[in-house]
Scaffold this motif. Structure first.
Motif, PDB file in Angstrom:
ATOM      1  N   GLY B  22       0.820  -1.215   0.000  1.00  0.00           N
ATOM      2  CA  GLY B  22       0.000   0.000   0.000  1.00  0.00           C
ATOM      3  C   GLY B  22       0.847   1.255   0.000  1.00  0.00           C
ATOM      4  N   SER B  23       0.473   2.184   0.901  1.00  0.00           N
ATOM      5  CA  SER B  23       1.238   3.431   0.949  1.00  0.00           C
ATOM      6  C   SER B  23       2.413   3.324   1.923  1.00  0.00           C
ATOM      7  N   GLY B  24       2.607   2.151   2.486  1.00  0.00           N
ATOM      8  CA  GLY B  24       3.725   1.932   3.426  1.00  0.00           C
ATOM      9  C   GLY B  24       5.077   2.324   2.862  1.00  0.00           C
ATOM     10  N   PRO B  25       5.441   1.853   1.644  1.00  0.00           N
ATOM     11  CA  PRO B  25       6.767   2.162   1.112  1.00  0.00           C
ATOM     12  C   PRO B  25       7.034   3.661   1.014  1.00  0.00           C
ATOM     13  N   LYS B  26       6.036   4.410   0.487  1.00  0.00           N
ATOM     14  CA  LYS B  26       6.311   5.843   0.307  1.00  0.00           C
ATOM     15  C   LYS B  26       6.398   6.558   1.650  1.00  0.00           C
ATOM     16  N   MET B  27       5.593   6.080   2.621  1.00  0.00           N
ATOM     17  CA  MET B  27       5.655   6.674   3.967  1.00  0.00           C
ATOM     18  C   MET B  27       7.029   6.422   4.585  1.00  0.00           C
ATOM     19  N   LEU B  30       9.776   8.413   3.007  1.00  0.00           N
ATOM     20  CA  LEU B  30       9.761   9.808   3.460  1.00  0.00           C
ATOM     21  C   LEU B  30      10.333   9.928   4.875  1.00  0.00           C
ATOM     22  N   ILE B  31       9.901   9.008   5.734  1.00  0.00           N
ATOM     23  CA  ILE B  31      10.375   9.063   7.129  1.00  0.00           C
ATOM     24  C   ILE B  31      11.889   8.841   7.172  1.00  0.00           C
ATOM     25  N   ALA B  32      12.339   7.817   6.407  1.00  0.00           N
ATOM     26  CA  ALA B  32      13.769   7.494   6.431  1.00  0.00           C
ATOM     27  C   ALA B  32      14.586   8.657   5.894  1.00  0.00           C
ATOM     28  N   SER B  33      14.092   9.310   4.837  1.00  0.00           N
ATOM     29  CA  SER B  33      14.889  10.394   4.271  1.00  0.00           C
ATOM     30  C   SER B  33      14.879  11.609   5.192  1.00  0.00           C
ATOM     31  N   LEU B  34      13.755  11.803   5.887  1.00  0.00           N
ATOM     32  CA  LEU B  34      13.712  12.884   6.884  1.00  0.00           C
ATOM     33  C   LEU B  34      14.698  12.607   8.014  1.00  0.00           C
ATOM     34  N   ALA B  35      14.688  11.353   8.465  1.00  0.00           N
ATOM     35  CA  ALA B  35      15.609  10.975   9.545  1.00  0.00           C
ATOM     36  C   ALA B  35      17.053  11.146   9.088  1.00  0.00           C
ATOM     37  N   SER B  36      17.330  10.757   7.833  1.00  0.00           N
ATOM     38  CA  SER B  36      18.697  10.895   7.320  1.00  0.00           C
ATOM     39  C   SER B  36      19.122  12.353   7.310  1.00  0.00           C
ATOM     40  N   LEU B  37      18.191  13.216   6.890  1.00  0.00           N
ATOM     41  CA  LEU B  37      18.525  14.642   6.840  1.00  0.00           C
ATOM     42  C   LEU B  37      18.774  15.169   8.250  1.00  0.00           C
ATOM     43  N   ALA B  38      17.940  14.731   9.182  1.00  0.00           N
ATOM     44  CA  ALA B  38      18.113  15.187  10.567  1.00  0.00           C
ATOM     45  C   ALA B  38      19.488  14.771  11.088  1.00  0.00           C
ATOM     46  N   LEU B  84      24.004  16.797   0.561  1.00  0.00           N
ATOM     47  CA  LEU B  84      23.361  16.837  -0.758  1.00  0.00           C
ATOM     48  C   LEU B  84      22.507  15.583  -0.963  1.00  0.00           C
ATOM     49  N   THR B  85      23.063  14.429  -0.574  1.00  0.00           N
ATOM     50  CA  THR B  85      22.319  13.171  -0.727  1.00  0.00           C
ATOM     51  C   THR B  85      21.034  13.211   0.092  1.00  0.00           C
ATOM     52  N   ALA B  86      21.164  13.626   1.343  1.00  0.00           N
ATOM     53  CA  ALA B  86      19.987  13.624   2.233  1.00  0.00           C
ATOM     54  C   ALA B  86      18.917  14.582   1.713  1.00  0.00           C
ATOM     55  N   ILE B  87      19.354  15.784   1.324  1.00  0.00           N
ATOM     56  CA  ILE B  87      18.379  16.777   0.826  1.00  0.00           C
ATOM     57  C   ILE B  87      17.719  16.240  -0.446  1.00  0.00           C
ATOM     58  N   SER B  88      18.549  15.724  -1.360  1.00  0.00           N
ATOM     59  CA  SER B  88      18.021  15.278  -2.645  1.00  0.00           C
ATOM     60  C   SER B  88      16.987  14.172  -2.467  1.00  0.00           C
ATOM     61  N   PHE B  89      17.325  13.179  -1.656  1.00  0.00           N
ATOM     62  CA  PHE B  89      16.387  12.058  -1.508  1.00  0.00           C
ATOM     63  C   PHE B  89      15.079  12.530  -0.873  1.00  0.00           C
ATOM     64  N   LEU B  90      15.187  13.435   0.102  1.00  0.00           N
ATOM     65  CA  LEU B  90      13.963  13.932   0.722  1.00  0.00           C
ATOM     66  C   LEU B  90      13.107  14.653  -0.322  1.00  0.00           C
ATOM     67  N   LEU B  91      13.754  15.528  -1.107  1.00  0.00           N
ATOM     68  CA  LEU B  91      13.008  16.274  -2.127  1.00  0.00           C
ATOM     69  C   LEU B  91      12.383  15.331  -3.147  1.00  0.00           C
ATOM     70  N   ILE B  92      13.176  14.331  -3.547  1.00  0.00           N
ATOM     71  CA  ILE B  92      12.658  13.378  -4.548  1.00  0.00           C
ATOM     72  C   ILE B  92      11.438  12.640  -3.983  1.00  0.00           C
ATOM     73  N   PHE B  93      11.563  12.182  -2.742  1.00  0.00           N
ATOM     74  CA  PHE B  93      10.449  11.420  -2.167  1.00  0.00           C
ATOM     75  C   PHE B  93       9.197  12.299  -1.998  1.00  0.00           C
ATOM     76  N   ILE B  94       9.420  13.593  -1.681  1.00  0.00           N
ATOM     77  CA  ILE B  94       8.249  14.470  -1.535  1.00  0.00           C
ATOM     78  C   ILE B  94       7.584  14.671  -2.902  1.00  0.00           C
ATOM     79  N   VAL B  95       8.413  14.954  -3.906  1.00  0.00           N
ATOM     80  CA  VAL B  95       7.827  15.310  -5.207  1.00  0.00           C
ATOM     81  C   VAL B  95       7.121  14.115  -5.859  1.00  0.00           C
ATOM     82  N   ILE B  96       7.580  12.904  -5.575  1.00  0.00           N
ATOM     83  CA  ILE B  96       6.909  11.752  -6.208  1.00  0.00           C
ATOM     84  C   ILE B  96       5.857  11.131  -5.279  1.00  0.00           C
ATOM     85  N   TYR B  97       5.561  11.848  -4.197  1.00  0.00           N
ATOM     86  CA  TYR B  97       4.675  11.234  -3.196  1.00  0.00           C
ATOM     87  C   TYR B  97       3.313  10.836  -3.768  1.00  0.00           C
ATOM     88  N   ASN B  98       2.757  11.672  -4.662  1.00  0.00           N
ATOM     89  CA  ASN B  98       1.431  11.296  -5.185  1.00  0.00           C
ATOM     90  C   ASN B  98       1.496  10.523  -6.500  1.00  0.00           C
TER      91      ASN B  98
END
Lengths: 457, 480
Positions: B22-27, B30-38, B84-98
């Protein structure tokens, strides 16, 4: 010594098992049990051996290296029995005899890893070869199988003759069969002995299917029952290499002498790598591709034979284990498929995800991708050749060939994951899948911690 | 500990994602990339207060028989690339979320695994470990491109894989050779830079490393895999490839080529710079005549990377510093461009520039961001692209005026193809298809605002970024 005795006895046990046990499934269980006993007996010798090595009657010498190698051969055979043992039944009626023949081959391999005279080496090679000729022709219903057997027998006998000739020349030059007493490296190189060495190099190159003595390989591998091809291409080939490395590193050592045969073997290695890899690219059948890839892998293992250093010894051990396990795994999967072409693998990831993912791991290992056993196997043999110093051209050839090998190995992955199709398989039970997962786990474990194996040398 | 976390978070999340539905993977993505950025931001603060802090390092046993250790660490450049990696992955995951991907669990799982591999490359301080991560970053991308790419994805991705694999293997031979030269037979960074390799050996070892890195960047004539791969890959993967993965090559030169083989690099710097400059001019000229927007950006990327690779070999502080700052800025800008391409492609299902036009009237948001990011991409002053380009050209000028003059033509050519693209996409006559364009959705807006923010902030005030990489620049200059 324990390995030799126990495997020979196991062969006899299996012959009688055929008389006494009617149920083929039970025969397989008996084979696995006696193999486990042989495995344990081999390891038990480690405790009695101590730090050094022990020679029996001047004929065979048991060392830590030989015990470790036998453990790998027996362990790989165990995986082979567990994964492919049930496929024996499809070959023909004489299931117990097939198991017996495999045990006799193992006896030959344990002799190849322990011989201390040229005579024992000859016996080892013959004990390994003759059961193989029979196994190649085991499927009596298929003419291709008989053809493979005949071809293998004729070519094998021919190379045996060359080996014997080489041994005779060396005996003529030195007056002894004893490997430790040959002393060929001291002083001027005897022409007679050099001829003998060259003949032995040719004969052993034939046994490990190195170019240009590889012509029998694709036809024999293709014609033989697939389950036996799996064994021939892996454990048996590793056995051939152990004989190769032991005789060349043990007896043919000397400044001038080593340089002479190193050049010869370097040319053979380069030819093997190039021919094996380039020809594998054009194959349509996965089985034939694996036959050519086994030639290509032999080229890599030859790097260890050419290099006279610790990396080479470690490398051949790791290579034998990595290559055998991964190839047995991929053959086991192939046996379950109805079509052996690349197209036969189309869409396997959808129908059988476990088979697809484990096959991916095996294929990555064969290609030498990091975190699989194949990476460190290749790493060690390359390091051995780099350390040798004057072989950088060969090392570069080898890595370019390794990159080419990714082409044909990854075709399997492409077929399984990226192509449409319904790969047809036989019924696959949970036990088989579990064994495949365990085998893949071994490949990854050795890929992360190769030290698990190397610490025993 | 922080460095290990940076690898472990995407690695574990990636493996877990394979089992989700379901929507588990995208969630989880997103969480993992947020955590990575943090964690990366935490590492950044730690680095600013104490660059040698134990939290940024790890030194564990791995293969004692080989002298290989599991050694991780951070310097300014590594940290910048992790950021750069952390920011990029977070942005990518947000933009492809829907977006709905087929087999989303595998898609997100592989994306996260590639993130783990990339961070590993940027933090490894053991040559063998570096090699392992170098390869590991490649494998998930191979599957991502081959499974979710365009029509010709299979042969194209395959070419990409074989190219990079061949380069990697050559590098492996180089690594083994240097390893054997080290007195204690070790893969540690310290042993590698100890100067054990003779100048004669360095002259040919240079090529084993350079080819591997040049393929990854890619530098002319090792670039042929790139335009096809960028075009055929699914756009999120193209973002990873062009935004972060090409930086692996540049990073490799700075971390593993210049300090380990300084004399080899000095000997061949002219050749390397000339190849890079040929790449700039050649790729720019091809970009001008492209009608496929993905291929245009792909070629523009070859030109930009060409300038960076020329700057590395200039052997002066300004060139290197400019290159390092530009690694980050180019990553942000190119990802921004790809995001816009992804948005347009998602709306209109076309990539051909000649079929576009007039989008500005119907989607002003897209138009504004495209203009800002495009201008940053050609290095307009007060955007983040300016400072890096300025420093790189300045470095190149110090090295050889003629080299700089020819490379400078790239600025003009970049303006030509970029403005031409902007013109064709958003201005001009609209058509039935482009009139249906809808403007930015909330998640897209957030991402593009973030990117524009980075562009403007670093354009006005690049000092923090320059300071971050200065420690690495100093180190590299010492070894020449």
């Amino acid at each position: 010594m324990n390995a030799l005795i126990s495997t020979a006895l196991s062969g006899v046990v299996m012959m009688f098992a055929g008389l006494l046990i009617g149920n083929k499934q039970r025969i397989k269980i008996v084979a696995i049990v006696v193999l486990l006993v042989a495995f344990a007996a081999n390891l038990a010798e480690l405790s009695t051996l101590g730090a050094g090595e022990r020679t029996y009657y001047g004929m065979i010498t048991v060392s830590h290296f030989s015990i470790l190698f036998n453990a790998i051969a027996l362990g790989a055979t165990l995986i082979f029995f567990l994964l492919s043992g049930s496929a024996f039944e499809k070959v023909g009626e004489h299931v117990s005899d097939y198991f017996a023949l495999i045990f006799f081959i193992l006896a030959g391999i344990s002799l190849a890893s322990t011989f201390s005279t040229l005579l024992m080496l000859f016996l080892a090679i013959e004990i390994i070869s003759i059961p193989q000729y029979i196994l190649a022709g085991a499927d009596k219903k298929t003419p291709k199988s008989s053809e493979a057997s005949l071809k293998y027998f004729l070519m094998g006998s021919f190379s045996t003759g060359i080996l014997l000739m080489g041994i005779a020349l060396i005996y003529g030059a030195t007056g002894t069969f004893n490997v430790a007493e040959l002393a060929l490296g001291a002083g001027k190189v005897n022409t007679l002995a050099l001829c003998g060495i060259i003949l032995m190099a040719f004969a052993l190159s034939f046994k490990v299917s190195a170019a240009p003595f590889h012509f029998w390989t694709p036809d024999v591998y293709d014609g033989s029952p697939t389950v036996f091809t799996s064994f021939m291409a892996t454990v048996v080939k590793a056995g051939g290499f152990i004989a190769f490395i032991r005789i060349f590193h043990g007896a043919f050592v000397g400044e001038r002498l080593t340089a002479d045969w190193q050049l010869l073997l370097a040319i053979i290695t380069a030819a093997t790598l190039i021919i094996g890899n380039f020809t594998a690219v054009f194959q349509q059948s996965v089985k034939r591709m694996l036959a050519y890839s086994s030639i290509a892998q032999a080229g890599f293992m030859l790097l260890a034979v050419i290099s006279m250093n610790t990396f080479a010894t470690q490398g051949i051990i790791l290579y034998a284990a990595a290559y055998s396990v991964a190839t047995i795994g991929i053959f086991a999967v192939m046996i379950k498929l109805k079509d052996y072409t690349f197209d036969g693998f189309n869409g396997l990831a959808r129908t059988q995800p476990v088979l697809a993912i484990t096959t991916t791991i095996f294929v990555c290992s064969l290609a030498g991708i990091p975190l699989t056993a194949g990476f460190f196997a290749k790493y060690f043999v390359l390091a051995a050749a780099v350390q040798q110093g004057n072989l950088l051209w060969l090392v570069i050839t080898a890595v370019i060939c390794a990159a080419i090998s990714a082409y044909y190995y990854f075709r399997v992955i492409i077929a399984m994951y990226f192509k449409q199709g319904e790969a047809e398989t036989e019924e696959i039970n949970g036990g088989f899948k579990l064994m495949l997962i365990i085998t893949a786990a071994i490949v990854i474990l050795l890929g992360i911690f190769p030290g698990l194996l190397l610490q025993f040398i | 500990m922080l460095t290990v976390l940076l690898i472990l978070i995407p690695l574990v999340a990636g493996l877990v994602t394979f089992g989700l539905k379901g929507s588990g993977p995208k969630m989880l993505g997103l969480i993992a990339s947020l955590a990575s950025l943090a964690v990366t931001v935490g590492a950044l603060f730690q680095f600013r207060t104490d660059p040698g802090a134990a939290a940024l390092k790890l030194d564990a046993s791995w293969i004692p028989q080989l002298g290989a250790k599991f050694t991780l660490g951070m310097d300014g450049m590594g940290l910048m690339l992790c950021l750069l990696t952390a920011i990029s992955f977070l942005l990518i995951f947000i933009v492809i979320y829907n977006r709905e991907y087929e087999r989303a669990n595998s898609f997100y799982g592989l994306m996260l695994l590639s993130q783990a591999g990339l961070v590993g490359v940027f933090t490894a301080y053991d040559a063998l470990l570096f090699y392992v991560f170098w390869e590991l970053a490649l494998i998930p991308v191979y599957f991502l491109c081959s499974l979710w790419g365009g029509e010709k994805r299979i042969p194209v991705t395959f070419k990409f894989f074989v190219y990079t694999f061949a380069g990697s293997l050559l590098m492996l031979v180089g690594l083994i050779y240097i390893y054997l030269q080290t007195p204690e037979h070790s893969f540690s960074y310290a042993s590698f830079v100890s100067g054990a390799v003779s100048p004669e050996d360095q002259s040919w070892l240079f090529w084993l490393f350079f080819v591997a890195f040049a393929i990854k960047m890619p530098v002319f004539p090792f670039h042929t895999w790139q335009p096809d791969a960028y075009e055929q890959s699914p756009t999120p993967v193209t973002m990873v490839l062009s935004g972060i993965m090409v930086k692996m090559g540049l990073f490799g030169v700075v971390r593993w080529l210049l300090p380990v083989l300084p004399k080899g690099a000095y000997m061949w710097s002219d050749v390397a710079i000339v190849l890079s400059i040929i790449g700039i001019i050649y790729a720019s000229c091809i970009a001008i005549v492209q009608s496929d927007i993905k291929r245009l950006i792909a070629y523009s990327s070859i030109a930009h990377i060409g300038l960076m690779s020329a700057a590395i070999f200039t052997n002066n502080e300004q060139g290197l510093q400019g290159m390092m700052v530009q690694m980050f800025n180019h990553g942000v800008n190119i990802i921004g461009l790809w995001i816009i391409v992804e948005i347009i492609q998602n709306r209109l299902k076309i990539k051909n520039l000649n079929e576009m036009g007039g989008i500005a009237q119907y989607a002003p948001g897209i138009a504004i961001f495209l203009v800002v990011i495009s201008l940053a991409n050609i290095g307009l002053p007060l955007t983040n692209g300016f400072i890096g380009e300025f420093l790189m050209f300045s470095g190149l000028f110090q090295y050889n005026v003629w080299f700089m003059a020819v490379a400078g033509l790239g600025i003009i050519l970049a303006a030509v193809y970029t403005l031409n693209m902007v013109q064709k996409v958003i201005f001009g006559q609209s058509n039935a298809l482009t009139e249906t364009t809808t403007d930015l959705k909330a998640n897209e807006l957030v991402v593009l605002i973030a990117i524009t923010g980075i562009i403007l902030v670093l354009g006005f005030y690049p000092k923090p970024m320059l300071e971050l990489v200065s420690s690495t620049t100093e180190l590299v200059n010492k070894v020449y």
